[in-house]
Write a protein that holds these residues in place. Structure first.
Motif, PDB file in Angstrom:
ATOM      1  N   ILE A 155      14.768  20.912  41.960  1.00  0.00           N
ATOM      2  CA  ILE A 155      14.820  22.036  42.906  1.00  0.00           C
ATOM      3  C   ILE A 155      13.877  23.157  42.479  1.00  0.00           C
ATOM      4  N   ARG A 156      13.488  23.194  41.219  1.00  0.00           N
ATOM      5  CA  ARG A 156      12.462  24.142  40.797  1.00  0.00           C
ATOM      6  C   ARG A 156      11.082  23.720  41.320  1.00  0.00           C
ATOM      7  N   LEU A 157      10.842  22.408  41.367  1.00  0.00           N
ATOM      8  CA  LEU A 157       9.560  21.904  41.863  1.00  0.00           C
ATOM      9  C   LEU A 157       9.525  21.857  43.388  1.00  0.00           C
ATOM     10  N   ASP A 158      10.654  21.586  44.010  1.00  0.00           N
ATOM     11  CA  ASP A 158      10.752  21.516  45.477  1.00  0.00           C
ATOM     12  C   ASP A 158      11.997  22.288  45.919  1.00  0.00           C
ATOM     13  N   PRO A 159      11.883  23.597  46.138  1.00  0.00           N
ATOM     14  CA  PRO A 159      13.044  24.419  46.462  1.00  0.00           C
ATOM     15  C   PRO A 159      13.788  23.993  47.722  1.00  0.00           C
ATOM     16  N   GLY A 160      13.147  23.220  48.579  1.00  0.00           N
ATOM     17  CA  GLY A 160      13.803  22.786  49.809  1.00  0.00           C
ATOM     18  C   GLY A 160      14.496  21.457  49.710  1.00  0.00           C
ATOM     19  N   ILE A 161      14.580  20.877  48.504  1.00  0.00           N
ATOM     20  CA  ILE A 161      15.085  19.513  48.393  1.00  0.00           C
ATOM     21  C   ILE A 161      16.535  19.389  48.845  1.00  0.00           C
ATOM     22  N   SER A 162      17.353  20.416  48.598  1.00  0.00           N
ATOM     23  CA  SER A 162      18.769  20.269  48.937  1.00  0.00           C
ATOM     24  C   SER A 162      18.989  20.190  50.441  1.00  0.00           C
ATOM     25  N   GLN A 163      18.133  20.874  51.217  1.00  0.00           N
ATOM     26  CA  GLN A 163      18.271  20.814  52.675  1.00  0.00           C
ATOM     27  C   GLN A 163      17.854  19.459  53.231  1.00  0.00           C
ATOM     28  N   LYS A 164      17.139  18.680  52.407  1.00  0.00           N
ATOM     29  CA  LYS A 164      16.679  17.366  52.850  1.00  0.00           C
ATOM     30  C   LYS A 164      17.650  16.250  52.463  1.00  0.00           C
ATOM     31  N   LEU A 165      18.667  16.591  51.650  1.00  0.00           N
ATOM     32  CA  LEU A 165      19.673  15.608  51.269  1.00  0.00           C
ATOM     33  C   LEU A 165      20.742  15.493  52.352  1.00  0.00           C
ATOM     34  N   LYS A 166      21.346  14.322  52.438  1.00  0.00           N
ATOM     35  CA  LYS A 166      22.522  14.157  53.295  1.00  0.00           C
ATOM     36  C   LYS A 166      23.712  14.861  52.647  1.00  0.00           C
ATOM     37  N   SER A 192      22.166  10.168  49.986  1.00  0.00           N
ATOM     38  CA  SER A 192      23.277  10.719  49.212  1.00  0.00           C
ATOM     39  C   SER A 192      22.890  10.649  47.745  1.00  0.00           C
ATOM     40  N   LEU A 193      22.918  11.784  47.079  1.00  0.00           N
ATOM     41  CA  LEU A 193      22.584  11.862  45.659  1.00  0.00           C
ATOM     42  C   LEU A 193      23.878  11.931  44.866  1.00  0.00           C
ATOM     43  N   VAL A 194      24.049  10.997  43.933  1.00  0.00           N
ATOM     44  CA  VAL A 194      25.256  10.953  43.105  1.00  0.00           C
ATOM     45  C   VAL A 194      24.849  11.224  41.667  1.00  0.00           C
ATOM     46  N   ALA A 195      25.345  12.318  41.094  1.00  0.00           N
ATOM     47  CA  ALA A 195      24.966  12.743  39.745  1.00  0.00           C
ATOM     48  C   ALA A 195      26.118  12.486  38.786  1.00  0.00           C
ATOM     49  N   LEU A 196      25.853  11.687  37.753  1.00  0.00           N
ATOM     50  CA  LEU A 196      26.909  11.224  36.848  1.00  0.00           C
ATOM     51  C   LEU A 196      26.753  11.730  35.425  1.00  0.00           C
ATOM     52  N   GLY A 197      25.732  12.541  35.156  1.00  0.00           N
ATOM     53  CA  GLY A 197      25.504  13.034  33.801  1.00  0.00           C
ATOM     54  C   GLY A 197      25.139  14.502  33.826  1.00  0.00           C
ATOM     55  N   PRO A 198      24.528  15.017  32.763  1.00  0.00           N
ATOM     56  CA  PRO A 198      24.004  16.382  32.809  1.00  0.00           C
ATOM     57  C   PRO A 198      23.056  16.529  33.996  1.00  0.00           C
ATOM     58  N   LEU A 199      22.985  17.723  34.576  1.00  0.00           N
ATOM     59  CA  LEU A 199      22.289  17.905  35.850  1.00  0.00           C
ATOM     60  C   LEU A 199      20.844  18.364  35.685  1.00  0.00           C
ATOM     61  N   THR A 200      20.235  18.038  34.562  1.00  0.00           N
ATOM     62  CA  THR A 200      18.887  18.517  34.242  1.00  0.00           C
ATOM     63  C   THR A 200      17.845  18.040  35.240  1.00  0.00           C
ATOM     64  N   ASN A 201      17.863  16.763  35.592  1.00  0.00           N
ATOM     65  CA  ASN A 201      16.877  16.248  36.556  1.00  0.00           C
ATOM     66  C   ASN A 201      16.998  16.958  37.900  1.00  0.00           C
ATOM     67  N   LEU A 202      18.228  17.239  38.327  1.00  0.00           N
ATOM     68  CA  LEU A 202      18.437  17.906  39.614  1.00  0.00           C
ATOM     69  C   LEU A 202      17.928  19.343  39.573  1.00  0.00           C
ATOM     70  N   ALA A 203      18.159  20.034  38.461  1.00  0.00           N
ATOM     71  CA  ALA A 203      17.687  21.413  38.338  1.00  0.00           C
ATOM     72  C   ALA A 203      16.163  21.461  38.338  1.00  0.00           C
ATOM     73  N   LEU A 204      15.537  20.554  37.629  1.00  0.00           N
ATOM     74  CA  LEU A 204      14.071  20.507  37.606  1.00  0.00           C
ATOM     75  C   LEU A 204      13.522  20.178  38.989  1.00  0.00           C
ATOM     76  N   ALA A 230      10.126  11.222  41.195  1.00  0.00           N
ATOM     77  CA  ALA A 230      10.655  10.152  42.044  1.00  0.00           C
ATOM     78  C   ALA A 230      11.788  10.661  42.923  1.00  0.00           C
ATOM     79  N   LEU A 231      12.646  11.496  42.356  1.00  0.00           N
ATOM     80  CA  LEU A 231      13.750  12.069  43.123  1.00  0.00           C
ATOM     81  C   LEU A 231      13.226  12.875  44.307  1.00  0.00           C
ATOM     82  N   ILE A 232      12.243  13.714  44.060  1.00  0.00           N
ATOM     83  CA  ILE A 232      11.655  14.526  45.127  1.00  0.00           C
ATOM     84  C   ILE A 232      10.997  13.634  46.180  1.00  0.00           C
ATOM     85  N   ARG A 233      10.241  12.652  45.724  1.00  0.00           N
ATOM     86  CA  ARG A 233       9.534  11.767  46.662  1.00  0.00           C
ATOM     87  C   ARG A 233      10.508  10.982  47.531  1.00  0.00           C
TER      88      ARG A 233
END
Length: 324
Positions: free
Chosen positions: A139-150, A125-137, A112-115
Motif C-alpha cells: 500500500i506504500r507503493l500503490d496507495p489505491g490497492i485496497s480499493q481494488k481488492l474484493k 480476496s487477500l488472505v493474510a496469515l503472517g506478519p503484515l509486512t508485505n501488505l504494508a509495503l 506480484a501482489l500489486i500486479r
C-alpha cells in the motif's frame, strides 16, 4: 458456482500449511498466487514450505513469490520456534534450498501482489496469515490497492487483550506492529479478522485431529509427519499458553481465516467495529484495540469474528486432507 480469486500471504508454518490445503480443496477458489513473508521461520524456509505443500497436493502450477525478510522497523526479531525452526516441525528430509529456490518466482512478492490485484480489480480476496509486512509495503507503493481488492481476511491480533508472545500481544502483530497498524488504518476494503482468542475459543478435539491425520491420503500423511515431533501439538496438560488460558485442544489458527473467506457461513457471528494497533509500550506493543463505542472516530470498521460453525469448519478441514 462463482469462482473466488484468492491471494494467500503467509509465513508458512504448520497451521499455514493446513490453511493453504483448505483453500486448495475448495472447488470455488482459484489461488492466483502465494506471497511469502518472514514469521514462523525465515522467508527462505517459508518459500520452501509453501512449495512443499503445493507439491504434496499436486498444485505446483500456483506461483510462489518471496517477500519481506524482516519487519519495517527495528532489528530482526529472533524467530519463535512454535512449529520448529523450519516452520514445519524439523522433520522433513527433502530440504535442499537450491532446489526449492529454482521454483520461486523472480518477481518480488510485493510487486506480484500489486500486479495481481491490478490485473483482477474487484475480484481478489487477500488472505493474510503472517506478519503484515508485505501488505504494508504494497500500500506504500500503490496507495489505491485496497480499493481494488474484493476483501481482506487476516489471522492475527487479539480481541480480549490476551497474548501468546507477550501478556497482551499475538505473534503475527507483535512481529511487525507498524505494518499491522498501517494495514488496519489504510486498507479500506471489507476486512475480516480471525483473532488469536477467537481461534482458541473454537478449538477442536484431539480425537478429531487423530481422525484428520490418519486418512489414507498424501495430505493427511504429510500433516501427520510435520506434527509428529512438534511440541505445539503436545497433549500434556498446560503444554502451552493456549492450554493455560483456553484448555487443551487442537487449534489450526490460520485455517479459520481461510475457511471464512471460502465460505462466509462458517462465521455465524462477528462484531463490526473500528480497531487500532498499539505500536508503543513494553507489554502492549502490537496489541489490537477494539473500539465498539466509536471513541476513535474512525469511519472504517472491520468485522471481528466471534462465533464459528464448528461442524462446517471440521468438514472443510476433512476435505482439505483428502487430496490430491
Amino acid at each position: 458456482m462463482t469462482q473466488r480469486l484468492m491471494i494467500i500471504d503467509t509465513d508458512c508454518g504448520i497451521d499455514d500449511a493446513q490453511a493453504i490445503m483448505l483453500a486448495l480443496a475448495a472447488p470455488n477458489v482459484k489461488i492466483v498466487g502465494i506471497t511469502c513473508c518472514f514469521g514462523n521461520t525465515d522467508v527462505d524456509n517459508v518459500c520452501q514450505n509453501v512449495l512443499r505443500v503445493l507439491s504434496v497436493c499436486q498444485r505446483t502450477q500456483i506461483p510462489v513469490f518471496r517477500g519481506a525478510a524482516a519487519s519495517l522497523v527495528g532489528a530482526i526479531k529472533p524467530f519463535k520456534d512454535h512449529f520448529g525452526t523450519d516452520g514445519l516441525g524439523d522433520v522433513l528430509e527433502d530440504r535442499d534450498s537450491d532446489i526449492w529456490k529454482k521454483q520461486v518466482q523472480e518477481e518480488h512478492a510485493v510487486n506480484a501482489l500489486i500486479r495481481l490485484v491490478n490485473e483482477h480489480q474487484g475480484q481478489v480476496s487477500l488472505v493474510a496469515l503472517g506478519p503484515l509486512t508485505n501488505l504494508a509495503l504494497a500500500i506504500r507503493l500503490d496507495p489505491g490497492i485496497s480499493q481494488k481488492l474484493k476483501d481482506l481476511y487476516i489471522m492475527g491480533g487479539n480481541m480480549e487483550g490476551k497474548g501468546n508472545v507477550r501478556p497482551c500481544t499475538e505473534f503475527n502483530f507483535f512481529m511487525d506492529p507498524e505494518s499491522a497498524y498501517i494495514v488496519l488504518e489504510e486498507y479500506l476494503c471489507p476486512t475480516h479478522l480471525a483473532t488469536w482468542e477467537f481461534t482458541c475459543r473454537h478449538k477442536l478435539s484431539w480425537e478429531f485431529f487423530d481422525e484428520l491425520t490418519n486418512q489414507d491420503t498424501a495430505a493427511s500423511r504429510f500433516m501427520k509427519t510435520i506434527t509428529s515431533k512438534c511440541w505445539a501439538f503436545s497433549r500434556e496438560p498446560a503444554a502451552s499458553i493456549k492450554d493455560v488460558l483456553f484448555g487443551s485442544g487442537f487449534v489450526s489458527y490460520d485455517a479459520y481465516a481461510v475457511a471464512a473467506c471460502v465460505d462466509s457461513s462458517v462465521i455465524t457471528e462477528s462484531m463490526e467495529c473500528a480497531v487500532r494497533v498499539e505500536t508503543q509500550g513494553e507489554l502492549g506493543r502490537g496489541l489490537l484495540a477494539l473500539d465498539p463505542t466509536g471513541r476513535l472516530d474512525k469511519s472504517h470498521r472491520v468485522f471481528v469474528m466471534t462465533t464459528c460453525d464448528l461442524s462446517k469448519f471440521r468438514a472443510m478441514l476433512m476435505a482439505s486432507i483428502k487430496q490430491p
